[in-house]
Design a protein around this motif. Structure first.
Motif, PDB file in Angstrom:
ATOM      1  N   ALA A 157      28.855  30.589  94.774  1.00 20.16           N
ATOM      2  CA  ALA A 157      29.957  29.996  95.548  1.00 20.16           C
ATOM      3  C   ALA A 157      31.141  30.956  95.640  1.00 20.16           C
ATOM      4  O   ALA A 157      31.744  31.125  96.712  1.00 20.16           O
ATOM      5  CB  ALA A 157      30.383  28.676  94.911  1.00 20.16           C
ATOM      6  N   ILE A 158      31.476  31.606  94.525  1.00 15.02           N
ATOM      7  CA  ILE A 158      32.606  32.559  94.554  1.00 15.02           C
ATOM      8  C   ILE A 158      32.207  33.789  95.381  1.00 15.02           C
ATOM      9  O   ILE A 158      32.996  34.309  96.173  1.00 15.02           O
ATOM     10  CB  ILE A 158      33.029  32.965  93.125  1.00 15.02           C
ATOM     11  N   GLY A 159      30.959  34.215  95.211  1.00 12.51           N
ATOM     12  CA  GLY A 159      30.455  35.354  95.992  1.00 12.51           C
ATOM     13  C   GLY A 159      30.522  35.072  97.487  1.00 12.51           C
ATOM     14  O   GLY A 159      30.906  35.933  98.284  1.00 12.51           O
ATOM     15  N   ALA A 160      30.195  33.828  97.869  1.00 11.64           N
ATOM     16  CA  ALA A 160      30.226  33.474  99.301  1.00 11.64           C
ATOM     17  C   ALA A 160      31.667  33.477  99.807  1.00 11.64           C
ATOM     18  O   ALA A 160      31.943  33.869 100.948  1.00 11.64           O
ATOM     19  CB  ALA A 160      29.596  32.092  99.503  1.00 11.64           C
ATOM     20  N   LEU A 161      32.622  33.080  98.949  1.00 13.25           N
ATOM     21  CA  LEU A 161      34.035  33.051  99.349  1.00 13.25           C
ATOM     22  C   LEU A 161      34.522  34.464  99.687  1.00 13.25           C
ATOM     23  O   LEU A 161      35.299  34.657 100.624  1.00 13.25           O
ATOM     24  CB  LEU A 161      34.861  32.453  98.197  1.00 13.25           C
ATOM     25  N   TYR A 162      34.078  35.444  98.919  1.00 11.42           N
ATOM     26  CA  TYR A 162      34.569  36.815  99.103  1.00 11.42           C
ATOM     27  C   TYR A 162      33.598  37.710  99.871  1.00 11.42           C
ATOM     28  O   TYR A 162      33.942  38.837 100.220  1.00 11.42           O
ATOM     29  CB  TYR A 162      34.867  37.455  97.741  1.00 11.42           C
ATOM     30  N   GLY A 163      32.363  37.224 100.075  1.00 12.50           N
ATOM     31  CA  GLY A 163      31.370  38.060 100.754  1.00 12.50           C
ATOM     32  C   GLY A 163      30.906  39.221  99.896  1.00 12.50           C
ATOM     33  O   GLY A 163      30.379  40.211 100.407  1.00 12.50           O
ATOM     34  N   ARG A 164      31.110  39.133  98.582  1.00 11.98           N
ATOM     35  CA  ARG A 164      30.654  40.185  97.652  1.00 11.98           C
ATOM     36  C   ARG A 164      30.273  39.520  96.335  1.00 11.98           C
ATOM     37  O   ARG A 164      30.794  38.448  96.001  1.00 11.98           O
ATOM     38  CB  ARG A 164      31.762  41.210  97.407  1.00 11.98           C
ATOM     39  N   PRO A 165      29.382  40.122  95.567  1.00  4.10           N
ATOM     40  CA  PRO A 165      28.901  39.454  94.354  1.00  4.10           C
ATOM     41  C   PRO A 165      30.007  39.199  93.329  1.00  4.10           C
ATOM     42  O   PRO A 165      30.909  40.019  93.164  1.00  4.10           O
ATOM     43  CB  PRO A 165      27.860  40.417  93.781  1.00  4.10           C
ATOM     44  N   ALA A 166      29.913  38.045  92.676  1.00  8.15           N
ATOM     45  CA  ALA A 166      30.866  37.675  91.627  1.00  8.15           C
ATOM     46  C   ALA A 166      30.153  37.658  90.284  1.00  8.15           C
ATOM     47  O   ALA A 166      28.967  37.334  90.208  1.00  8.15           O
ATOM     48  CB  ALA A 166      31.436  36.285  91.920  1.00  8.15           C
ATOM     49  N   THR A 167      30.894  37.997  89.218  1.00  3.63           N
ATOM     50  CA  THR A 167      30.352  37.944  87.861  1.00  3.63           C
ATOM     51  C   THR A 167      31.319  37.142  86.990  1.00  3.63           C
ATOM     52  O   THR A 167      32.526  37.407  87.003  1.00  3.63           O
ATOM     53  CB  THR A 167      30.187  39.378  87.292  1.00  3.63           C
ATOM     54  N   LEU A 168      30.769  36.194  86.245  1.00  6.96           N
ATOM     55  CA  LEU A 168      31.609  35.295  85.445  1.00  6.96           C
ATOM     56  C   LEU A 168      31.916  35.872  84.057  1.00  6.96           C
ATOM     57  O   LEU A 168      31.094  36.591  83.484  1.00  6.96           O
ATOM     58  CB  LEU A 168      30.886  33.959  85.218  1.00  6.96           C
ATOM     59  N   PHE A 169      33.062  35.479  83.540  1.00  9.78           N
ATOM     60  CA  PHE A 169      33.484  35.845  82.182  1.00  9.78           C
ATOM     61  C   PHE A 169      34.077  34.617  81.499  1.00  9.78           C
ATOM     62  O   PHE A 169      34.455  33.645  82.166  1.00  9.78           O
ATOM     63  CB  PHE A 169      34.517  36.977  82.228  1.00  9.78           C
ATOM     64  N   GLY A 170      34.206  34.716  80.171  1.00  8.87           N
ATOM     65  CA  GLY A 170      34.744  33.602  79.405  1.00  8.87           C
ATOM     66  C   GLY A 170      36.233  33.385  79.632  1.00  8.87           C
ATOM     67  O   GLY A 170      36.752  32.288  79.417  1.00  8.87           O
ATOM     68  N   LEU A 196      26.644  47.102  86.981  1.00  8.44           N
ATOM     69  CA  LEU A 196      27.228  47.770  85.815  1.00  8.44           C
ATOM     70  C   LEU A 196      27.816  46.763  84.829  1.00  8.44           C
ATOM     71  O   LEU A 196      27.657  46.910  83.610  1.00  8.44           O
ATOM     72  CB  LEU A 196      28.311  48.770  86.264  1.00  8.44           C
ATOM     73  N   LEU A 197      28.508  45.730  85.350  1.00  5.93           N
ATOM     74  CA  LEU A 197      29.110  44.733  84.449  1.00  5.93           C
ATOM     75  C   LEU A 197      28.043  44.022  83.631  1.00  5.93           C
ATOM     76  O   LEU A 197      28.199  43.806  82.427  1.00  5.93           O
ATOM     77  CB  LEU A 197      29.917  43.700  85.253  1.00  5.93           C
TER      78      LEU A 197
END
Ligand code: PLP
Length: 360
Positions: free
Chosen positions: A87-100, A235-236
């Motif tokens: 969902a976040i990736g779709a908002l920005y059009g680029r992959p998202a990675t989650l963190f704590g 990389l992340l």
């Protein structure tokens, strides 16, 4: 005194003598923007729950499921994580990675994209997590005067915040764009500003190479994400130490954040902007000196800052006094944060209380 901890006790005493020892207040929510703080009923003007979502019934109901039980790279990668990243990736059009948290997201981002051979240009007022991320990377650091994009040639990355949480200001972000990479920390702007809540950079037409947003502020949950090119994601996930060596977000948190993302709509953003304007106009009318131009509203209060904050509490409003060393001497302030959930009466009441509190 227990001799075993004598060296720690000496440090505590030294900090106490310097007035640097912090203490926790007990905050018991009483609904919406109000709470009992150390036994006193007050209206909160100091949360980062900018859209008033933290206690939204749909978010509270979404807290279902279990802990991840392991790092996402072992057995902790759940459908809720994947759905939220998509969902976040779709908002920005680029992959998202989650963190704590936003703190650990900045540590991973900066220590992953930068190395000891790089130079990083970092605004003087950047958050502690950016400072620590740069330190971890081993990169050479050039500190930019706040708001001055004098970025040396050969810089690998410039890093700034979308909205400075102590000064309430938004930088002239297009001027930070260049041949170097640009990272923008949108902790206080994600879901609040810009098209679809994408943040301050996109509001100004700037697409940062790397963007960090938190789930713990405007979405009212906890956690954070980083978006960037697909290479960054790879990389992340492989080398971001605060991604690899930590337990995945609990499922309930990822589910609640996903609901928050849906609830963070333009109507709430407009109410937030309206409330921030109403407060700023009210402060101007009483002659108070407010900094910045968004929903973080620092009011310069000088030496009397702690007395002003205390007088506000007595009148039923909680906004903290901020003093040296957090801000320079002479720049002491009461830091007010506005929420879409505040009523006009609450905002007008705060202005009236501040008018009284500012008079010696
Ligand atoms: C600019 C900025 N970046 C990062 C963070 C850390 O975010 P989190 O609270 O999600 O750890 C904060 C929080 O105070 C912040 O103000």
């Amino acid at each position: 005194m227990n001799e075993r901890y004598a060296s720690l006790a000496r440090r505590v005493e030294a900090a106490r003598a310097d007035g640097l020892l912090r203490r926790l207040r007990l905050v018991e929510p009483t609904g919406g923007t109000t709470a009992r703080v150390d036994g006193r009923d007050v209206t909160l003007f100091c949360t980062n729950d900018y859209l008033g979502l933290a206690d939204h019934p749909e978010i509270v109901a979404a807290y279902r499921g279990s802990g991840a039980g392991a790092s996402r790279l072992i057995s902790g990668n759940r459908p809720a994580h994947v759905a939220l990243e998509e969902a976040i990736g779709a908002l920005y059009g680029r992959p998202a990675t989650l963190f704590g948290s936003g703190f650990t997201a900045n540590l991973a981002l900066l220590s992953t994209v930068l190395g000891p051979d790089d130079t990083v240009a970092s605004d003087a007022l950047n958050h502690a997590s950016i400072i620590d991320g740069v330190r971890l990377s081993g990169a050479k650091k050039v500190i930019l005067d706040h708001g001055r994009p004098d970025i040396p040639t050969g810089t690998r990355l410039a890093v700034v915040e979308g909205l400075y949480s102590m000064d309430g200001d938004i930088l002239d972000l297009p001027r930070y764009f260049g041949d170097h990479w640009l990272a923008v920390d949108e902790a206080h702007t994600f879901a609040c500003l810009g098209p679809g809540g994408r943040g301050a950079a996109l509001a100004k037409g700037v697409v940062p190479d790397f963007l960090m947003g938190t789930l713990g502020k405007a979405l009212g949950v906890v956690g954070a994400f980083v978006v960037g090119p697909p290479e960054l994601r790879d990389l992340l996930v492989s080398f971001g130490r605060s991604f690899v060596y930590t337990t995945g977000l609990p499922e309930p948190v990822a589910r609640a954040a996903l609901v928050g993302l849906r609830l963070a709509n333009d109507e709430r953003r407009e109410r937030l902007a309206h409330n921030a304007r109403r407060l700023r106009v009210g402060l101007w009318q009483i002659g108070a000196r407010a900094l910045g131009d968004a929903h973080v509203v620092p009011v310069l209060t000088g030496e009397r800052t702690m007395a002003v904050a205390e007088a506000l509490l007595d009148r039923g409003y909680f906004a903290p006094g901020i003093r040296w060393p957090t801000v320079p001497q002479g720049q002491e302030r009461v830091r007010i944060t506005v929420s879409a959930a505040h009523t006009e009466d609450q905002i007008d009441g705060l202005v009236e209380a501040l008018d009284g509190a500012l008079r010696p």
